[in-house]
Design a protein around this motif. Sequence first.
Motif, mmCIF file in Angstrom:
data_model
loop_
_atom_site.group_PDB
_atom_site.id
_atom_site.type_symbol
_atom_site.label_atom_id
_atom_site.label_comp_id
_atom_site.label_asym_id
_atom_site.label_seq_id
_atom_site.Cartn_x
_atom_site.Cartn_y
_atom_site.Cartn_z
ATOM 1 N N ARG A 19 0.814 -1.208 0.000
ATOM 2 C CA ARG A 19 0.000 0.000 0.000
ATOM 3 C C ARG A 19 0.851 1.262 0.000
ATOM 4 N N ALA A 20 2.079 1.150 0.534
ATOM 5 C CA ALA A 20 2.945 2.335 0.621
ATOM 6 C C ALA A 20 4.409 1.926 0.550
ATOM 7 N N ILE A 21 5.200 2.776 -0.065
ATOM 8 C CA ILE A 21 6.649 2.596 -0.114
ATOM 9 C C ILE A 21 7.293 3.883 0.387
ATOM 10 N N LEU A 22 8.080 3.772 1.458
ATOM 11 C CA LEU A 22 8.786 4.914 2.029
ATOM 12 C C LEU A 22 10.254 4.816 1.644
ATOM 13 N N LEU A 23 10.752 5.839 0.975
ATOM 14 C CA LEU A 23 12.144 5.883 0.530
ATOM 15 C C LEU A 23 12.873 6.944 1.340
ATOM 16 N N HIS A 24 13.816 6.509 2.161
ATOM 17 C CA HIS A 24 14.522 7.442 3.045
ATOM 18 C C HIS A 24 16.028 7.230 2.906
ATOM 19 N N GLY A 25 16.813 8.166 3.417
ATOM 20 C CA GLY A 25 18.262 8.032 3.362
ATOM 21 C C GLY A 25 18.937 9.313 2.916
ATOM 22 N N GLU A 26 20.215 9.210 2.567
ATOM 23 C CA GLU A 26 21.033 10.377 2.254
ATOM 24 C C GLU A 26 21.129 10.673 0.760
ATOM 25 N N ASP A 27 20.884 9.681 -0.082
ATOM 26 C CA ASP A 27 21.085 9.849 -1.522
ATOM 27 C C ASP A 27 19.778 10.286 -2.178
ATOM 28 N N ALA A 108 11.466 10.673 1.324
ATOM 29 C CA ALA A 108 11.737 11.295 2.619
ATOM 30 C C ALA A 108 13.233 11.344 2.898
ATOM 31 N N PRO A 109 13.988 12.126 2.135
ATOM 32 C CA PRO A 109 15.430 12.216 2.380
ATOM 33 C C PRO A 109 15.723 12.821 3.741
ATOM 34 N N GLY A 110 16.719 12.261 4.430
ATOM 35 C CA GLY A 110 17.114 12.797 5.723
ATOM 36 C C GLY A 110 16.179 12.454 6.869
ATOM 37 N N LEU A 111 15.266 11.530 6.657
ATOM 38 C CA LEU A 111 14.315 11.163 7.710
ATOM 39 C C LEU A 111 15.057 10.473 8.859
ATOM 40 N N ALA A 112 14.814 10.914 10.080
ATOM 41 C CA ALA A 112 15.494 10.347 11.251
ATOM 42 C C ALA A 112 15.077 8.899 11.472
ATOM 43 N N GLN A 124 4.344 -1.902 9.475
ATOM 44 C CA GLN A 124 3.199 -2.366 8.699
ATOM 45 C C GLN A 124 3.625 -3.402 7.665
ATOM 46 N N ALA A 125 2.918 -4.515 7.599
ATOM 47 C CA ALA A 125 3.246 -5.572 6.641
ATOM 48 C C ALA A 125 2.950 -5.153 5.206
ATOM 49 N N ASP A 126 2.046 -4.203 5.018
ATOM 50 C CA ASP A 126 1.712 -3.774 3.657
ATOM 51 C C ASP A 126 2.425 -2.483 3.271
ATOM 52 N N CYS A 127 3.475 -2.141 4.018
ATOM 53 C CA CYS A 127 4.315 -0.988 3.695
ATOM 54 C C CYS A 127 5.764 -1.445 3.539
ATOM 55 N N ALA A 128 6.512 -0.747 2.717
ATOM 56 C CA ALA A 128 7.931 -1.056 2.526
ATOM 57 C C ALA A 128 8.758 0.174 2.881
ATOM 58 N N ALA A 129 9.740 -0.014 3.761
ATOM 59 C CA ALA A 129 10.675 1.054 4.109
ATOM 60 C C ALA A 129 12.023 0.708 3.474
ATOM 61 N N ILE A 130 12.488 1.556 2.585
ATOM 62 C CA ILE A 130 13.710 1.275 1.818
ATOM 63 C C ILE A 130 14.737 2.376 2.057
ATOM 64 N N GLY A 131 15.893 1.982 2.570
ATOM 65 C CA GLY A 131 16.973 2.936 2.777
ATOM 66 C C GLY A 131 17.714 3.196 1.477
ATOM 67 N N CYS A 132 18.028 4.455 1.216
ATOM 68 C CA CYS A 132 18.724 4.844 -0.011
ATOM 69 C C CYS A 132 19.988 5.608 0.358
ATOM 70 N N TYR A 133 21.106 4.918 0.298
ATOM 71 C CA TYR A 133 22.375 5.501 0.701
ATOM 72 C C TYR A 133 23.371 5.419 -0.458
#
Length: 338
Positions: A19-27, A108-112, A124-133
Amino acid sequence: MKIDARSVARVLRDPGPLRAILLHGEDTGLIRERARQAATAIAPQLDDPFRVAVLDRDAAERLEEEIFALSLSGGRRVVWVRDGGDSLTAPLKASLARTSDTLVIIEAPGLASRSRLRTLAEAQADCAAIGCYPEEGRALEGTIRQSLGDEEIRIDADALSWFAGLLGPDRAAMRGEVEKLALYAGRGGHLTLDDVRTCIGDAAGVSLEDAAFAATAGDRAGADTAIERALAEGTSPIAVARALLSHVHRLRRARIAMESGQSRADAMRGLRPPVFFKRTDSFGQALSLWTVERLMDAAEQTQALEKECKQTGAPDLALCRRHIARLAATATMLRRER
């Protein structure tokens, strides 16, 4: 849920029931690239206003409305949020409690690490959190090779290594340089080290390489000119530190080989990638000045430079200039001691 590095490509290629993909990190370049991949997997035409809604960071109040809007042209919808933050946590949580097949993509770049939004996505099982470094070493070389491989372009190992060492940490900039190489080679082409140098010879990384070679050879004026050119062309301070560290490590490997009995020429030829023929004189001068111990000190100081540059509010450009000056001053002192 957290997505490990091995599964990222699969998830972006086919988000499935997510349902959701969260892309966080420094790049930020990699975040944008991955957001586009995920969006295209659902809605191939990103300019279709009936299937794709793009929101900015201040659009939290519109998130639920867009998630549950109907796709008038049929097909699954995408809600793509740029520069997201914790203000999206409540509306996203409320939306996940209701039924919808819309895919929410949040940049969400720079998200703590302890942010409420990231905590929600990871739980959440229907969400993906992906680090982008930023990618480095073999990972970066693999990305470059794969990108060129999409155009059936082969690249020699020494050319790939040299090119990867030249690039900074920004994914978007890397993609631009890879696309330049692809255009130069043409589909089904073959790239040698000379080809790569010819193609990107005007890149900021060449100026950075000039600075590294000049500094370790004791050429203060040349080093100062080259680092100013590199910074003016957009080279990041982190890229400066990493390029200098790579250069110092190559000098140290060659110096160790010399102290094991190899001639200077053999030690240089044994490096991979080999020293570019136009730079052998400068590299050889540095080898005649620096000892293994001095090079180890230089490596530690360069690692410290990268840490300093990463500090919030640090005068990173001034730190880079000072470090280049110190390397050149040390090389000059070593020449006088000979």
